[in-house]
Scaffold this motif. Structure first.
Motif, PDB file in Angstrom:
ATOM      1  N   THR A  37     -15.469   1.091  -6.923  1.00 41.56           N
ATOM      2  CA  THR A  37     -14.731   1.066  -5.661  1.00 41.56           C
ATOM      3  C   THR A  37     -13.244   0.999  -5.987  1.00 41.56           C
ATOM      4  O   THR A  37     -12.820   0.171  -6.784  1.00 41.56           O
ATOM      5  CB  THR A  37     -15.138  -0.153  -4.816  1.00 41.56           C
ATOM      6  OG1 THR A  37     -16.544  -0.105  -4.610  1.00 41.56           O
ATOM      7  CG2 THR A  37     -14.430  -0.139  -3.469  1.00 41.56           C
ATOM      8  N   TYR A  38     -12.472   1.877  -5.362  1.00 42.57           N
ATOM      9  CA  TYR A  38     -11.036   1.959  -5.617  1.00 42.57           C
ATOM     10  C   TYR A  38     -10.251   1.692  -4.340  1.00 42.57           C
ATOM     11  O   TYR A  38     -10.711   1.982  -3.235  1.00 42.57           O
ATOM     12  CB  TYR A  38     -10.664   3.356  -6.142  1.00 42.57           C
ATOM     13  CG  TYR A  38     -11.087   3.596  -7.566  1.00 42.57           C
ATOM     14  CD1 TYR A  38     -10.223   3.330  -8.623  1.00 42.57           C
ATOM     15  CD2 TYR A  38     -12.346   4.090  -7.855  1.00 42.57           C
ATOM     16  CE1 TYR A  38     -10.608   3.556  -9.926  1.00 42.57           C
ATOM     17  CE2 TYR A  38     -12.740   4.318  -9.162  1.00 42.57           C
ATOM     18  CZ  TYR A  38     -11.858   4.052 -10.196  1.00 42.57           C
ATOM     19  OH  TYR A  38     -12.249   4.267 -11.487  1.00 42.57           O
ATOM     20  N   ARG A  39      -9.031   1.194  -4.528  1.00 42.62           N
ATOM     21  CA  ARG A  39      -8.082   1.015  -3.431  1.00 42.62           C
ATOM     22  C   ARG A  39      -6.759   1.613  -3.894  1.00 42.62           C
ATOM     23  O   ARG A  39      -6.291   1.334  -4.997  1.00 42.62           O
ATOM     24  CB  ARG A  39      -7.909  -0.454  -3.097  1.00 42.62           C
ATOM     25  CG  ARG A  39      -6.990  -0.654  -1.920  1.00 42.62           C
ATOM     26  CD  ARG A  39      -6.828  -2.128  -1.607  1.00 42.62           C
ATOM     27  NE  ARG A  39      -5.961  -2.255  -0.457  1.00 42.62           N
ATOM     28  CZ  ARG A  39      -6.323  -2.748   0.702  1.00 42.62           C
ATOM     29  NH1 ARG A  39      -7.545  -3.179   0.867  1.00 42.62           N
ATOM     30  NH2 ARG A  39      -5.480  -2.820   1.695  1.00 42.62           N
ATOM     31  N   CYS A  40      -6.148   2.431  -3.035  1.00 38.32           N
ATOM     32  CA  CYS A  40      -4.918   3.126  -3.389  1.00 38.32           C
ATOM     33  C   CYS A  40      -3.698   2.447  -2.779  1.00 38.32           C
ATOM     34  O   CYS A  40      -3.821   1.632  -1.865  1.00 38.32           O
ATOM     35  CB  CYS A  40      -4.983   4.575  -2.913  1.00 38.32           C
ATOM     36  SG  CYS A  40      -6.363   5.478  -3.645  1.00 38.32           S
ATOM     37  N   ALA A  41      -2.527   2.817  -3.279  1.00 41.55           N
ATOM     38  CA  ALA A  41      -1.271   2.228  -2.820  1.00 41.55           C
ATOM     39  C   ALA A  41      -1.021   2.502  -1.341  1.00 41.55           C
ATOM     40  O   ALA A  41      -0.404   1.688  -0.658  1.00 41.55           O
ATOM     41  CB  ALA A  41      -0.110   2.763  -3.653  1.00 41.55           C
ATOM     42  N   ASP A  42      -1.504   3.623  -0.809  1.00 42.00           N
ATOM     43  CA  ASP A  42      -1.297   3.953   0.611  1.00 42.00           C
ATOM     44  C   ASP A  42      -2.364   3.345   1.522  1.00 42.00           C
ATOM     45  O   ASP A  42      -2.400   3.617   2.716  1.00 42.00           O
ATOM     46  CB  ASP A  42      -1.215   5.461   0.814  1.00 42.00           C
ATOM     47  CG  ASP A  42      -2.522   6.181   0.522  1.00 42.00           C
ATOM     48  OD1 ASP A  42      -3.504   5.529   0.094  1.00 42.00           O
ATOM     49  OD2 ASP A  42      -2.568   7.412   0.708  1.00 42.00           O
TER      50      ASP A  42
END
Length: 108
Positions: A37-42
């Protein structure tokens, strides 16, 4: 001295034990798949799945499923498909999504 019949029975038993041990050694559920699971800066979040023996990456982003084909990359790995590009290098992970600028992402 062992008779041929006894030696043959021993060989069959040894083969059966080796066969069964091989089945249990290769059927490891931990190596079956990898989910991240990833979370991006935006603020974008996505789920990424890799399966052994498949060069594609499977992503769930914005409530839809996207299959990303592995593409040629000079360094790291690059996957793209359906307007989504994912670049994975030793420096980190970057995502380019439809009509959005490229953004840095990390494991959440």
């Amino acid at each position: 001295m062992i008779s041929q019949k006894a030696a043959g029975a021993w060989a069959v038993r040894a083969w059966a034990v080796g066969f069964i041990a091989g089945i249990f050694a290769t059927a490891s559920p931990a190596s079956a798949q990898t989910f991240e699971t990833y979370r991006c800066a935006d603020g974008t979040r996505f789920l990424l799945a890799f399966y052994p023996y498949d060069s594609r990456a499977f992503m769930q982003i914005d409530g839809r499923e996207v299959t990303l084909k592995k593409r040629l990359a000079l360094s790291g790995r690059r996957y793209s498909g359906s307007g989504v590009s994912l670049i994975m290098t030793s420096a980190g992970v970057s995502l380019r999504h439809i009509r959005r600028p490229i953004t840095a992402c990390g494991l959440s």
